[in-house]
Write a protein that holds these residues in place. Structure first.
Motif, PDB file in Angstrom:
ATOM      1  N   GLY A   1       0.825  -1.384  -0.157  1.00  0.00           N
ATOM      2  CA  GLY A   1       0.141  -0.038  -0.117  1.00  0.00           C
ATOM      3  C   GLY A   1       0.765   1.342   0.028  1.00  0.00           C
ATOM      4  N   GLY A   2       0.110   2.442  -0.260  1.00  0.00           N
ATOM      5  CA  GLY A   2       0.614   3.693  -0.120  1.00  0.00           C
ATOM      6  C   GLY A   2      -0.013   4.525   0.844  1.00  0.00           C
ATOM      7  N   ILE A   3      -0.110   5.982   0.749  1.00  0.00           N
ATOM      8  CA  ILE A   3      -0.565   6.837   1.500  1.00  0.00           C
ATOM      9  C   ILE A   3      -2.212   6.569   1.761  1.00  0.00           C
ATOM     10  N   LYS A   4      -2.832   6.274   0.743  1.00  0.00           N
ATOM     11  CA  LYS A   4      -4.289   6.072   0.964  1.00  0.00           C
ATOM     12  C   LYS A   4      -4.492   4.677   1.797  1.00  0.00           C
ATOM     13  N   GLU A   5      -3.902   3.643   1.501  1.00  0.00           N
ATOM     14  CA  GLU A   5      -4.057   2.534   2.524  1.00  0.00           C
ATOM     15  C   GLU A   5      -3.400   2.643   3.956  1.00  0.00           C
ATOM     16  N   ALA A   6      -2.392   3.521   3.942  1.00  0.00           N
ATOM     17  CA  ALA A   6      -1.894   3.568   5.190  1.00  0.00           C
ATOM     18  C   ALA A   6      -2.858   4.656   6.162  1.00  0.00           C
ATOM     19  N   SER A   7      -3.348   5.503   5.233  1.00  0.00           N
ATOM     20  CA  SER A   7      -4.566   6.286   6.107  1.00  0.00           C
ATOM     21  C   SER A   7      -5.827   5.338   6.659  1.00  0.00           C
ATOM     22  N   ILE A   8      -6.071   4.460   5.763  1.00  0.00           N
ATOM     23  CA  ILE A   8      -7.104   3.626   6.247  1.00  0.00           C
ATOM     24  C   ILE A   8      -6.611   2.826   7.768  1.00  0.00           C
ATOM     25  N   ALA A   9      -5.292   2.554   7.408  1.00  0.00           N
ATOM     26  CA  ALA A   9      -4.898   1.646   8.491  1.00  0.00           C
ATOM     27  C   ALA A   9      -4.612   2.351   9.736  1.00  0.00           C
ATOM     28  N   VAL A  10      -4.249   3.554   9.683  1.00  0.00           N
ATOM     29  CA  VAL A  10      -4.091   4.149  10.946  1.00  0.00           C
ATOM     30  C   VAL A  10      -5.411   4.273  11.626  1.00  0.00           C
ATOM     31  N   LYS A  11      -6.511   4.648  10.912  1.00  0.00           N
ATOM     32  CA  LYS A  11      -7.830   4.629  11.718  1.00  0.00           C
ATOM     33  C   LYS A  11      -8.118   3.218  11.988  1.00  0.00           C
ATOM     34  N   GLN A  12      -7.993   2.285  11.513  1.00  0.00           N
ATOM     35  CA  GLN A  12      -8.238   0.917  11.810  1.00  0.00           C
ATOM     36  C   GLN A  12      -7.554   0.468  13.081  1.00  0.00           C
ATOM     37  N   LEU A  13      -6.433   1.046  12.994  1.00  0.00           N
ATOM     38  CA  LEU A  13      -5.404   0.604  14.244  1.00  0.00           C
ATOM     39  C   LEU A  13      -5.921   1.363  15.585  1.00  0.00           C
ATOM     40  N   GLN A  14      -6.373   2.612  15.163  1.00  0.00           N
ATOM     41  CA  GLN A  14      -6.877   3.330  16.382  1.00  0.00           C
ATOM     42  C   GLN A  14      -8.316   2.904  16.777  1.00  0.00           C
ATOM     43  N   GLU A  15      -9.028   2.474  15.945  1.00  0.00           N
ATOM     44  CA  GLU A  15     -10.309   1.943  16.548  1.00  0.00           C
ATOM     45  C   GLU A  15     -10.224   0.403  17.095  1.00  0.00           C
ATOM     46  N   ARG A  16      -9.191  -0.214  16.606  1.00  0.00           N
ATOM     47  CA  ARG A  16      -9.100  -1.492  17.245  1.00  0.00           C
ATOM     48  C   ARG A  16      -8.283  -1.581  18.549  1.00  0.00           C
ATOM     49  N   PHE A  17      -7.426  -0.707  18.725  1.00  0.00           N
ATOM     50  CA  PHE A  17      -6.434  -0.581  19.751  1.00  0.00           C
ATOM     51  C   PHE A  17      -6.594   0.529  20.739  1.00  0.00           C
ATOM     52  N   GLY A  18      -7.551   1.400  20.279  1.00  0.00           N
ATOM     53  CA  GLY A  18      -7.825   2.421  21.158  1.00  0.00           C
ATOM     54  C   GLY A  18      -6.419   3.280  21.404  1.00  0.00           C
ATOM     55  N   ILE A  19      -5.614   3.569  20.646  1.00  0.00           N
ATOM     56  CA  ILE A  19      -4.422   4.172  20.725  1.00  0.00           C
ATOM     57  C   ILE A  19      -4.496   5.783  20.384  1.00  0.00           C
ATOM     58  N   PRO A  20      -4.269   6.715  21.262  1.00  0.00           N
ATOM     59  CA  PRO A  20      -4.459   8.167  20.876  1.00  0.00           C
ATOM     60  C   PRO A  20      -3.564   8.796  19.618  1.00  0.00           C
ATOM     61  N   PHE A  21      -2.240   8.145  19.495  1.00  0.00           N
ATOM     62  CA  PHE A  21      -1.485   8.654  18.121  1.00  0.00           C
ATOM     63  C   PHE A  21      -0.920   7.590  17.471  1.00  0.00           C
ATOM     64  N   ILE A  22      -1.139   7.440  16.156  1.00  0.00           N
ATOM     65  CA  ILE A  22      -0.379   6.524  15.556  1.00  0.00           C
ATOM     66  C   ILE A  22       0.230   7.112  14.296  1.00  0.00           C
TER      67      ILE A  22
ATOM     68  N   ILE B   1       9.432   8.955   0.793  1.00  0.00           N
ATOM     69  CA  ILE B   1       9.177   8.404   1.656  1.00  0.00           C
ATOM     70  C   ILE B   1       8.192   8.910   2.518  1.00  0.00           C
ATOM     71  N   ALA B   2       7.142   8.433   3.216  1.00  0.00           N
ATOM     72  CA  ALA B   2       6.075   9.221   4.059  1.00  0.00           C
ATOM     73  C   ALA B   2       5.831   8.374   5.273  1.00  0.00           C
ATOM     74  N   VAL B   3       5.448   9.343   6.094  1.00  0.00           N
ATOM     75  CA  VAL B   3       4.913   8.824   7.509  1.00  0.00           C
ATOM     76  C   VAL B   3       3.677   9.304   7.532  1.00  0.00           C
ATOM     77  N   VAL B   4       2.494   8.480   7.762  1.00  0.00           N
ATOM     78  CA  VAL B   4       1.199   8.720   7.963  1.00  0.00           C
ATOM     79  C   VAL B   4       0.579   8.633   9.376  1.00  0.00           C
ATOM     80  N   GLY B   5       0.093   9.874   9.749  1.00  0.00           N
ATOM     81  CA  GLY B   5      -0.103   9.939  11.154  1.00  0.00           C
ATOM     82  C   GLY B   5      -1.637  10.360  11.424  1.00  0.00           C
TER      83      GLY B   5
END
Ligand code: PXL
Length: 299
Positions: free
Chosen positions: A169-190, A202-206
């Motif tokens: 994946g790229g930025i689009k997939e990572a943007s979905i993944a950060v949300k999913q990680l947040q919802e699943r694990f309840g972490i304030p910042f990813i 190279i990118a960091v998606v937060g």
């Protein structure tokens, strides 16, 4: 229960922090880089080594490996008697037994206000590191629920979400993944790190849970891939956050340090990517940036 913190509350200036990860004796990874980088913030850094290795496990054949989980338990018992509490905790490469030790004891070394950054180090480039398996991934899924800040690379995010398709994946997939990680694990910042883009970037998606804001930072990508890059990013990010910088600005600071460190290594006549980065020349600016943390405009 994972506490909710706003960006403004992430402020634990120059205090007692704990770093727990391995000590790989040769090479610029894990504790070797975390201790100096986090000490640069002025914090009092305590180390809880999870294992002692001759080198990291990627690329030098026949590395030695001494698991320190039993010793960790003895150290923690002593610290409990001393009633030690940490304002910040940064966990990186652990190993299964040390992870379980921390899972059991972390709450005795922290308070509800402790800032916990977990870099769920377990793989890169689509594969788990040597010695890690699905049992480890499952244990990590439990541990990260303690984190305020999580910094997986794309591979680690894919394993944490059981989504192998994320690996390409790229930025689009990572943007979905950060949300999913947040919802699943309840972490304030990813922050998902090391996302390769076209045109040598190279990118960091937060993502910040309270606002739902997703942001992207990019940096020039160098052709070679060096060991310890993720460790240095996480340590520099943690140092900047505990110095009072916002998460996004801390990410800028960490990316800039990495950029300088990679360039410095590449300028050497013989640079073996296994040895890791050379961040020495980045330190003067890094120190100045950390010192500006308290007065920094929080972005
Ligand atoms: O850089 C990550 C890392 C840290 N510690 C050890 C490793 C690795 C990656 O291979 O083997 C021991």
């Amino acid at each position: 229960m994972v506490k909710q913190i706003s960006d403004k509350e992430v402020k634990f200036l120059r205090s007692q922090v704990l770093v727990s990860q391995d000590l790989s004796c040769f090479g610029q990874v894990s504790l070797q880089t975390a201790l100096p980088l986090i000490s640069a913030s002025g914090a009092n850094v305590s180390a809880l080594p999870t294992a002692l290795l001759s080198t990291h496990t990627g690329g030098f054949a026949d590395n030695t490996y001494l698991d320190l989980s039993l010793e960790m338990a003895r150290i923690i018992t002593h610290w409990q008697k001393l009633k030690l509490n940490f304002d910040g905790v940064y966990l990186g490469y652990l190993g299964l037994k040390p992870l379980k030790e921390l899972q059991n004891s972390l709450s005795t070394l922290t308070t509800p206000k402790t800032l916990v950054l977990i870099d769920p180090v377990m793989g890169d480039n689509g594969h788990l590191y040597h010695g890690f398996d699905q049992e480890y991934v499952n244990a990590m899924k439990e541990l990260i629920q303690r984190a305020n800040i999580l910094t997986p690379n794309l591979t680690e995010a894919a394993f944490l979400l059981d989504q192998p398709q994320l690996l390409n994946g790229g930025i689009k997939e990572a943007s979905i993944a950060v949300k999913q990680l947040q919802e699943r694990f309840g972490i304030p910042f990813i922050l998902i790190t090391g996302i390769p883009l076209a045109n040598d970037q190279i990118a960091v998606v937060g993502c910040q849970k309270t606002t739902g804001e997703i942001w992207v930072k990019t940096q020039t990508r160098f052709p070679a891939s060096y060991f310890g890059t993720g460790d240095i990013f996480a340590a520099a990010l943690f140092a900047a956050v505990i110095s009072g910088h916002s998460i996004q600005h801390s990410c800028d600071i960490a990316l800039e340090l990495l950029h300088t460190a990679i360039r410095a290594r590449q300028e050497e006549s013989q640079s073996d990517p296994r040895v890791g980065l050379n961040y020495n020349s980045a330190l003067p600016k890094f120190l100045k940036q950390l010192a500006q943390g308290e007065t920094n405009d929080r972005r």
